[in-house]
Design a protein around this motif. Sequence first.
Motif, PDB file in Angstrom:
ATOM      1  N   PHE A  53      10.887 -78.996  13.257  1.00  0.00           N
ATOM      2  CA  PHE A  53      11.156 -80.179  13.855  1.00  0.00           C
ATOM      3  C   PHE A  53      11.747 -81.155  12.852  1.00  0.00           C
ATOM      4  O   PHE A  53      11.561 -82.316  13.128  1.00  0.00           O
ATOM      5  CB  PHE A  53       9.901 -80.959  14.477  1.00  0.00           C
ATOM      6  N   ASN A  54      12.089 -80.824  11.674  1.00  0.00           N
ATOM      7  CA  ASN A  54      12.714 -81.575  10.706  1.00  0.00           C
ATOM      8  C   ASN A  54      14.238 -82.049  11.100  1.00  0.00           C
ATOM      9  O   ASN A  54      14.755 -81.323  11.542  1.00  0.00           O
ATOM     10  CB  ASN A  54      12.853 -80.766   9.263  1.00  0.00           C
ATOM     11  N   GLU A  55      14.563 -83.354  10.666  1.00  0.00           N
ATOM     12  CA  GLU A  55      15.786 -83.723  11.003  1.00  0.00           C
ATOM     13  C   GLU A  55      16.708 -83.293  10.094  1.00  0.00           C
ATOM     14  O   GLU A  55      17.960 -82.831  10.423  1.00  0.00           O
ATOM     15  CB  GLU A  55      15.582 -85.305  10.907  1.00  0.00           C
ATOM     16  N   SER A  56      16.421 -83.145   8.931  1.00  0.00           N
ATOM     17  CA  SER A  56      17.391 -82.666   7.709  1.00  0.00           C
ATOM     18  C   SER A  56      17.844 -81.179   7.723  1.00  0.00           C
ATOM     19  O   SER A  56      17.007 -80.570   8.530  1.00  0.00           O
ATOM     20  CB  SER A  56      16.612 -82.755   6.430  1.00  0.00           C
ATOM     21  N   ARG A  57      18.965 -80.879   7.235  1.00  0.00           N
ATOM     22  CA  ARG A  57      19.508 -79.543   7.196  1.00  0.00           C
ATOM     23  C   ARG A  57      18.757 -78.515   6.120  1.00  0.00           C
ATOM     24  O   ARG A  57      18.486 -77.615   6.180  1.00  0.00           O
ATOM     25  CB  ARG A  57      21.115 -79.398   6.956  1.00  0.00           C
ATOM     26  N   LEU A  58      18.251 -79.583   4.949  1.00  0.00           N
ATOM     27  CA  LEU A  58      17.304 -78.926   4.317  1.00  0.00           C
ATOM     28  C   LEU A  58      16.032 -78.516   4.539  1.00  0.00           C
ATOM     29  O   LEU A  58      15.289 -79.503   4.982  1.00  0.00           O
ATOM     30  CB  LEU A  58      17.306 -79.814   2.826  1.00  0.00           C
ATOM     31  N   VAL A  59      15.499 -77.314   4.312  1.00  0.00           N
ATOM     32  CA  VAL A  59      14.201 -76.807   5.014  1.00  0.00           C
ATOM     33  C   VAL A  59      13.278 -77.523   4.371  1.00  0.00           C
ATOM     34  O   VAL A  59      12.110 -77.684   4.881  1.00  0.00           O
ATOM     35  CB  VAL A  59      14.269 -75.146   4.728  1.00  0.00           C
TER      36      VAL A  59
END
Lengths: 263, 379
Positions: A32-38
Motif C-alpha cells: 500500500f506504499n505510494e512510493s516506487r521504492l519498496v
Amino acid sequence: MAGTWGRFNVVSLVLGFAFLYLPILLLVIYSFNESRLVTVWSGFSTRWYVEMLNNRGLMDAAWVTARVAFISASVATVLGTMAAVALTRYTRFRGRLLFTGMVFAPLVMPEVITGLSLLLLFVAVSFDRGFATVTIAHITFSMCFVAVVVQSRLISFDRSLEEAAMDLGATPLKAFFQVTLPVILPAVLAGWMLAFTLSLDDLVIASFTSGPGATTLPMKIYSQVRLGVTPEINAICTVLIGLVTVGVIVVSLVSKRRHLLRQ
Amino acid sequence: MESLGSTRRSFAPWTDPDAKPYIRFENVTKRFGDAVAVDDLSLTIYEREFFSLLGASGCGKTTLLRMLGGFEQPTEGRILLDGRDLRGVPPYRRPVNMMFQSYALFPHMTVEANIAFGLKQEGMPKPHIAERVAQMLKLVKMERFARRKPHQLSGGQRQRVALARSLAKRPKVLLLDEPLGALDKKLREETQFELMDLQQDLGLTFIVVTHDQEEAMAMSDRIAVMDTGRIMQVATPAEIYEAPASRFVADFVGSINFFEGVLAGSAGTMTRIRDQSGVEFQISDDANAVTGDTVWLAIRPEKISVTRERPAEADNALDGEVWDIAYLGDVTVYNVKLDDGRIVKASTMNSQRRVEDALTWHDRAWISFSADAGVVLTG
C-alpha cells in the motif's frame, strides 16, 4: 493463571510470531506504499493494485495458475481418493507395502528431483512442454497429499456403514457414492484445497515442466523479482495471501461446524 | 404335563421330523489365514424361529452371522436359505437384512432417509416408500423423530431406527448383531420384550448374536452355545439351563457348582457318585455313564438349600461354614466352605421381608439338595 504466562513464555511467543509473520506483514504494508521504492514509506495508496490489474503479463500468469491449480487439484482429488480407498480397503493384496511407499514417497521427495524426473520423462516421450505438462506434474505430486488426507479419514470410517448399504440392496459402487463419499466428503474437500494451494504456490516443479505460454504466477513473480522487487509484486502477493487465508479460514470453520453438529 | 424349566413351548418345529428346515449351515468352515473362526459347523434353523447364537467374543458367532448376511464367504461347506444355496450371492441380493452392532446409521441422512434407503435401492415408487417409512416409524414409535439426523438421537432411539431400517424391506430373515449391547440395563429389558413381540407379530425369523446369556434366555426359542468356532449345544433356554450337555455349557450359562467324582454304582433310577473327598451323592440322572466312569455332578445354586440343621429328608447333605454372603435383594447368595476347603454356592429366594435367626458369616450350616436337582456330566 498468571503462573502459566511467565515472562519467558511471553517473550518466546512474541519472537515466534514475529519470526513467522513480520516478513509477511512488511510485504502487506508496503503493497500500500505510494512510493516506487519498496523500502521507503511515502504514504498510503492503492495504485499498485491498479497497476497490477493493468499488468497484462501478471494477469495472464495468474489466469494460467488458477486453471492449472483447479484442474490439477480436481484430478488429483479423484486419483488420490481412489488410492486412499484402495490402500485402506484391500489390506491384503500383494505388494501393498510397496504401493503405499510409492504413493507417499513424493511427499518427502525433493521437489527438484520430482521436477527433473518429470522433465526427463516429457522430453523422452517428446511431449511439448506447456500448460498440459505443468498440470500433469502438479497432479502427480499433489495426488499423494490428497491420498494422505483422505486415508486418515477412511481409517476412522466405520466399514459397517458401507456393509449396511449393501445389506439394504446397494451395489458396492452405489454404496460408495451414496454412503462412503458423502461421509468422507469433508476430507476429500480438504484434500482438494490442499492440492489447490500446493499447485498455486509451486515454483520448482512448474519451472521444470512448464514451457512457453504457460508461465505460472510464482514463475512470473520470481522472474520479476530478479529484476528488482516492485510494489506491484507486493500487491499480487498480498492478494494471494488474502486468498489462501480466506480458504484456510473457510475450511476450518466448515470442519468446526460439522464437528459441533456431530456432538 | 411335566416340562423342563418353568415354561412349555407350543412352537417347537425342531422336534418335528417333517418340519422343513429354513436355514441350513452344512459343514461350514471359515478360516482367516491360519485362524479358524468357524469349524465344520452344521446347524438348522426353522421359519419364524427366534434363534440366538450365544458365546464369548471370538467364538465365531459374528462370523457365522456375517456369512449368512453375505459379508464373508465360507471357506468350506455351504449355507442354504429356503433350499437355495447362497454361495456367491452378494449381500445386496440376499433376502436377509442385518441390524449392525454399531447400528451403522448413515450419519448424513435423516431418520426417514435412513429407513427409505433400502426401499429406494429396490426402485419402489415414491408414494409407496413414504407409506412404508411412515409405517416403520410407527412400528418403532419414532414418528416424532423422522426429520432428525442420527447424531441428534439417543442410543435407544438409534437402536429403534436401525431396527426400522432393517425391517423396512420386509426381509425373510433378520440378523441382529448384539442388538441390545449398547443400551443400558433398564432399556435393554424393555427392548427385549418389544423385539419378541415384533418378531411374533411380523412372523419373521430372527437370528440374534449375543454374549449376554440373560438376553438370549429371555428372547429365544432356541439357543446355540458356541465356543472356538463350534456349537457346544443347541436347545431351548430351559434345556440349556437345566440339562446342559457339557461342563462348558453348564458353566457358561448361569452359575453352577461342580463335584468331580466317580460313578460308584446304580440301583433302580438312583445313581451313586463318590466325589474326591469320599462323599457319596444320590442322583436320579446318570448321563449314560457306567460304574467307574469319571463324572461331574453339576448343581445350580438355587437348587441347593442352606439350613442350620440337617434337613430330615434330604437326599444329599453336606456341612460347612458360611464363608461369604451376597445379599442381592431378590436372592441371597451364600458361599459355604466345606471342611475340605471347597466352596459351594447356594442361593435362596428372599420371599419374606423378615427372617428369624438369619445365617451370618462363620456360622456352621448344612447345604442340601434333592436327587433330581443335579445333572451328571461326562465331559
